[in-house]
Design an enzyme around this catalytic site. Structure first.
Site, short mmCIF file in Angstrom:
data_model
loop_
_atom_site.label_atom_id
_atom_site.label_comp_id
_atom_site.label_asym_id
_atom_site.label_seq_id
_atom_site.Cartn_x
_atom_site.Cartn_y
_atom_site.Cartn_z
N ARG A 152 -4.96 7.93 -8.58
CA ARG A 152 -4.19 6.91 -8.04
C ARG A 152 -4.71 5.40 -8.77
O ARG A 152 -5.76 5.53 -9.16
CB ARG A 152 -4.13 6.80 -6.53
CG ARG A 152 -5.17 6.26 -6.08
CD ARG A 152 -5.15 6.55 -4.33
NE ARG A 152 -4.51 5.34 -3.89
CZ ARG A 152 -5.08 4.52 -3.72
NH1 ARG A 152 -6.16 3.87 -3.59
NH2 ARG A 152 -4.23 3.12 -3.00
N GLU A 171 -8.56 -0.28 -10.62
CA GLU A 171 -9.52 0.89 -10.38
C GLU A 171 -8.62 2.12 -10.62
O GLU A 171 -7.43 2.32 -10.21
CB GLU A 171 -9.97 0.85 -9.26
CG GLU A 171 -11.02 -0.19 -8.73
CD GLU A 171 -11.47 -0.03 -7.24
OE1 GLU A 171 -12.54 -1.07 -7.17
OE2 GLU A 171 -11.03 0.65 -6.56
N HIS A 191 -12.97 3.18 5.47
CA HIS A 191 -12.07 2.56 5.22
C HIS A 191 -11.54 1.31 6.11
O HIS A 191 -10.73 0.69 6.10
CB HIS A 191 -10.55 3.36 4.92
CG HIS A 191 -10.47 4.00 3.81
ND1 HIS A 191 -10.80 5.32 3.62
CD2 HIS A 191 -10.54 3.59 2.37
CE1 HIS A 191 -10.93 5.85 2.35
NE2 HIS A 191 -10.74 4.50 1.62
N TYR A 199 -7.59 -10.30 1.73
CA TYR A 199 -8.44 -9.18 1.92
C TYR A 199 -8.88 -8.96 0.36
O TYR A 199 -9.98 -8.69 0.15
CB TYR A 199 -7.69 -7.93 2.27
CG TYR A 199 -8.54 -6.56 2.01
CD1 TYR A 199 -9.85 -6.49 2.61
CD2 TYR A 199 -8.01 -5.68 0.95
CE1 TYR A 199 -10.31 -5.23 2.54
CE2 TYR A 199 -8.71 -4.41 0.90
CZ TYR A 199 -9.87 -4.36 1.57
OH TYR A 199 -10.55 -3.31 1.20
N LYS A 200 -8.05 -9.13 -0.66
CA LYS A 200 -8.37 -8.92 -2.17
C LYS A 200 -9.44 -10.17 -2.44
O LYS A 200 -9.67 -10.18 -3.98
CB LYS A 200 -7.27 -8.80 -2.84
CG LYS A 200 -6.64 -7.36 -2.75
CD LYS A 200 -5.51 -6.90 -3.40
CE LYS A 200 -4.97 -5.55 -3.19
NZ LYS A 200 -5.37 -4.67 -3.52
N ASN A 215 -5.98 1.45 -7.78
CA ASN A 215 -6.03 0.33 -6.91
C ASN A 215 -6.19 -1.00 -7.86
O ASN A 215 -6.51 -0.90 -8.99
CB ASN A 215 -7.24 0.42 -6.05
CG ASN A 215 -6.97 -0.19 -4.74
OD1 ASN A 215 -6.19 -1.21 -4.53
ND2 ASN A 215 -8.19 -0.38 -3.83
N TYR A 269 0.97 -1.25 -0.05
CA TYR A 269 0.01 -0.07 0.03
C TYR A 269 0.85 1.23 0.03
O TYR A 269 1.99 1.42 0.55
CB TYR A 269 -0.85 0.17 1.41
CG TYR A 269 -1.88 -0.97 1.46
CD1 TYR A 269 -2.97 -1.05 0.35
CD2 TYR A 269 -1.88 -1.60 2.52
CE1 TYR A 269 -3.79 -1.85 0.75
CE2 TYR A 269 -3.23 -2.44 2.66
CZ TYR A 269 -4.07 -2.66 1.73
OH TYR A 269 -5.05 -3.53 2.11
#
Lengths: 349, 202
Positions: A225, A267, A195, A318-319, A227, A39
């Protein structure tokens, strides 16, 4: 080129006929500038980029535009709660409508036009066959609220954040192409609250820094940015609401079908300060590319293999792809000869 | 009855304090279960507030019922209610009728405090205008992200949605607007493979 030749007739559901053209593969926004990933706030000015790239214009309208708008309409028919706006956010909705209409008409005059006489506006959207005269800032002259109206005509999800008490509050949105988060649950939350489920990043201070940065965001100086995550089949609507419907698809990947069915989901997130409401618009544009299309670019094939292989388990969980990671690494390793990769994410020419 | 020591808080979870008397024209106090003890402590600090207090008490879903003691505290108005849902319209009216200087206190389970905060926000009070103190059960109020139904008094993880019957795990994500945690289907990818329910929120 006629409209029908440029815009694909394809689906993101059911028979999944979505397909990237060779041109779309070449311009895919591959999100890894290096061979590993962690991250970071990673924001940069959202300024016009290379001609032909997804950064060329403020908003990228691509070959999937018409099909994505049809898919959005389908998702909204099934679940109207995907589009919500708290009452005080209507002005921000008008700001967003203005931003999108002006950008589209300026950057794609062959498809969109906007003419104004005072507050009497005339909007033409040729790909979607829309011809609308309305009064700017008068909701009664549109078939629905301004945010819903314009985001039914723009690719990507959109949220609108009000700014008060030194915080951002997610208080409106159109969310049908999301990576497993619920607008209906999150609406009304502050920046750190919405978040909350993201692992590691809070402890790293990522959200404190990002919020501080965004509170200072200036009108006319948008930022962007990336993601990313992984999606089995080109499904835009990976919502938590429908997880019992799409989750089982993850269990049917095999060595034989992974190349066609496993997609990297990127994204492109941009952030704009809005002029009247002082809210922040947050477009979240989703791009999908199958593994077999990605590996046509040798640099991306090598790098994706290394990123997926070395990602911490917590992030892979998480993904949502921890269960298929071995299969993914196995497939991608065929295309990684160990050679060094060049810096940055552009494909090698 | 001791106050609860929560572990490191998730970012969307509210932080609870200790009730302390504030000067006010009137006091709305809502408590459930073991929260009755916090009301006793509050009144012991400021007996003069009793006459201007409207006390609503709901026995705990875990069986704790302090209503005899609550009735004897001497609040100007006292109401015992079987559930929050049953007394909600009364609370909304009191919040709506409240003049400047109305003080609001909520104590007991997270579910109770969350719902009082939600209703106070809907009545136009800022969310931090409600004083809160956690007492008793850690049972959670959880919204099923799939059917949107809310299951009250969830003590185990996973649990079965009381509306649609899906097996849900409790995600550490809390909405003040809904006064609920988020529940997500745990066996979507492997239907029927549900880990044993553990009592996590006793």
């Amino acid at each position: 080129m006629s409209l029908d030749d440029f815009f694909h007739d394809e689906t993101f559901f059911g028979d999944y006929t979505f397909k990237n053209s060779p041109r779309a593969i070449k311009r895919f926004p591959f999100p890894f500038p290096e061979d590993d990933y962690m991250y970071s706030v990673n924001m940069e000015p959202h300024v016009p980029g290379r001609p032909g790239s997804v950064f060329e214009h403020t908003f990228d309208v691509d070959e999937h535009y018409v099909a994505e708008m049809r898919d959005r309409a389908r998702v909204l028919r099934d679940d109207p709660l995907r589009c919500q706006s708290l009452p005080h956010m209507t002005l921000a909705g008008w700001d967003l409508l203005e931003l999108i209409m002006e950008s589209f008409a300026r950057d794609y005059p062959q498809w969109f036009s906007l003419t104004k006489s005072g507050n009497q506006w005339h909007w033409i959207n040729r790909p979607l066959n829309i011809d609308q005269k309305f009064t700017f800032l008068d909701e009664s002259t549109l078939p629905c609220g301004p945010m819903e109206y314009i985001t039914r005509q723009a690719q990507g999800d959109f949220t609108l954040q009000d700014q008060r008490n030194d915080n951002l509050w997610i208080e409106a949105g159109m969310v049908t192409t999301q990576a497993d988060w619920s607008l209906d649950f999150d609406i009304g939350m502050s920046f750190h609250e919405w978040h909350a489920p993201v692992p590691k990043a809070h402890e790293m201070g990522v959200f404190d820094r990002a919020l501080k940065f965004l509170l200072q965001l200036q009108h006319g100086a948008p930022v962007r940015r990336f993601n990313w995550t992984m999606t089995v089949d080109p499904l835009l609507d990976t919502s938590p609401e429908n997880y019992p419907k799409w989750g089982p698809g993850k269990t049917t990947l095999t060595k034989e079908n992974i190349g066609q069915r496993q997609h990297l989901r990127v994204e492109l997130q941009t952030l704009f300060r809005l002029p009247r409401s002082n809210a922040i618009a947050f477009p979240i544009r989703c791009y999908l590319c199958s593994f077999e299309d990605l590996v046509t670019q040798p640099k991306w094939a090598r790098r994706l293999h290394r990123v997926v292989r070395d990602l911490p388990d917590e992030l892979a969980t998480y993904k949502g792809f921890i269960r298929n990671r071995p299969l993914m690494v196995d497939y991608l390793s065929q295309f990684d000869d160990g050679a060094p990769t060049s810096p940055g994410w552009w494909p090698d020419e | 009855m001791s106050k609860t020591d929560f572990g490191p808080s998730i970012k969307s979870r509210p932080v609870y304090g200790v009730l302390s008397p504030r000067p006010g024209s009137s006091h709305l106090i809502v408590a459930d279960g073991e929260g009755g003890a916090a009301v006793e402590a509050l009144f012991a600090q400021a007996p003069e507030m009793k006459a201007k207090a409207h006390l609503i008490y709901i026995p705990g879903a875990n069986g704790t019922d302090m209503s005899t003691a609550m009735a004897a505290l001497g609040a100007g108005q006292y109401n015992r209610a079987p559930t929050y849902a049953s007394v909600r319209s009364r609370i909304v009216k009191v919040l709506g009728d409240g003049h400047m200087g109305l003080q609001v206190y909520a104590t007991g389970t997270e579910s109770l405090m969350g719902q009082v905060q939600r209703d106070a926000m809907e009545a136009g009070l800022p969310h931090d205008a409600v004083q809160t103190e956690h007492r008793g059960s850690l049972a959670r109020r959880v919204q099923c992200v799939h059917c949107k139904g809310i299951t009250e008094n969830v003590t185990t993880d996973p649990f079965v949605c009381s509306h649609c019957g899906l097996n849900l795990f409790v995600r550490d994500h809390y909405s003040r607007r809904l006064a609920a945690f988020q529940g997500v289907n745990i066996d979507a990818e492997d239907p029927g493979e549900v880990p044993p329910a553990e009592e996590r929120f006793k």
